[in-house]
Design an enzyme around this catalytic site. Sequence first.
Site, short mmCIF file in Angstrom:
data_model
loop_
_atom_site.label_atom_id
_atom_site.label_comp_id
_atom_site.label_asym_id
_atom_site.label_seq_id
_atom_site.Cartn_x
_atom_site.Cartn_y
_atom_site.Cartn_z
N GLU A 1 -12.10 -0.04 -9.75
CA GLU A 1 -11.96 -0.83 -8.51
C GLU A 1 -12.99 -0.39 -7.46
OE1 GLU A 1 -7.99 -1.45 -7.03
OE2 GLU A 1 -8.73 -2.35 -5.16
N ASP B 1 1.39 -3.29 -8.15
CA ASP B 1 2.14 -2.87 -6.97
C ASP B 1 1.58 -3.56 -5.72
OD1 ASP B 1 -0.21 -1.44 -6.69
OD2 ASP B 1 0.74 0.51 -6.39
O1 KIV Z 1 -1.71 -3.72 -7.82
C1 KIV Z 1 -2.63 -4.42 -8.26
O2 KIV Z 1 -2.62 -5.66 -8.16
C2 KIV Z 1 -3.75 -3.74 -8.91
C3 KIV Z 1 -4.93 -4.58 -9.30
C4 KIV Z 1 -5.64 -5.05 -8.12
C5 KIV Z 1 -5.80 -3.89 -10.27
O3 KIV Z 1 -3.70 -2.57 -9.12
#
Ligand code: KIV
Length: 280
Positions: free
Chosen positions: A182, A44
């Site tokens: 994260e 997202d």
């Molecule tokens: O939305 C995204 O790109 C993510 C990654 C950074 C893990 O959730």
Amino acid sequence: MKKKTIPDIINMKGAEKITMLTAYDVSFARLLDASGIDMLLVGDSLGIVALGYESTVPVTMDEMIHHAKAVGRGVSQALLVGDMPFLSYQVCPEEAIVNAGRFLKEAGCDAVKVEGGEEVCAVVSAIDGAGIPTMGHIGLTPQTAGKLGGFKVQGKDLETAGKLVDDAQALEQAGAFSLVLECIPDKLAEVITASVSIPTIGIGAGPACDGQVLVTHDLLGLFDKFVPSFVKKYVDLSPRIKEALASFQAEVKSGKYPDVEHSFTTKVDMKALLRDSEDA
Ligand code: KIV
């Protein structure tokens, strides 16, 4: 290369590091897939790097599906994961199953990802129970960054770190096949990785995770608005793209492009057409 499956990814834990990158369109999906990447995430983060929103919060299911379909057309070997956007899974498990199912039925994804710890376990269990493999995401969860006090490293003290270990184990129990970690300290990521039997995929979580994920635009130097300190730019494409665009501008303005080499030529004297129209 053979298409990767959920058991392939799970079996990589402890045997081989797992790579995951984001994709939002078919051109990048083809390049990434051909590089041998293990998993592709239609994140997202699409909202920020491709749609120009300030955060991931406004991203809708329809926007995610539109881009996931495009990515799906470019993938042949990587495991494809669709990111469930904000409020697509929090309202109730039934709605979460329907939305998760759209990623598989409409876009050809193999799995979905949801953000959150123990509070989303009922939903993870419902989605997984419906036969949809689910990836968890704990630590800094961008959809609820406001609640966490902003884009900050999480789990820096023993209490919050312990909560993240509990979250990881609860998500595994709920059926998650892997976990994104994260922005957490490297030593906490090491503990979480040792306390679950599913792979952990780190982003700003140090080297002990079973795999690593980055936003593709960050590692290619294509998004400069905000670059987190954990990002390694493997190439800085923005200045090179700017140079190419400046050359195009200059060559068109000066008449250098298009030249004969880049034109369709004919021996027929087309100027005759001009004379005919002048006679009429
Ligand atoms: O939305 C995204 O790109 C993510 C990654 C950074 C893990 O959730």
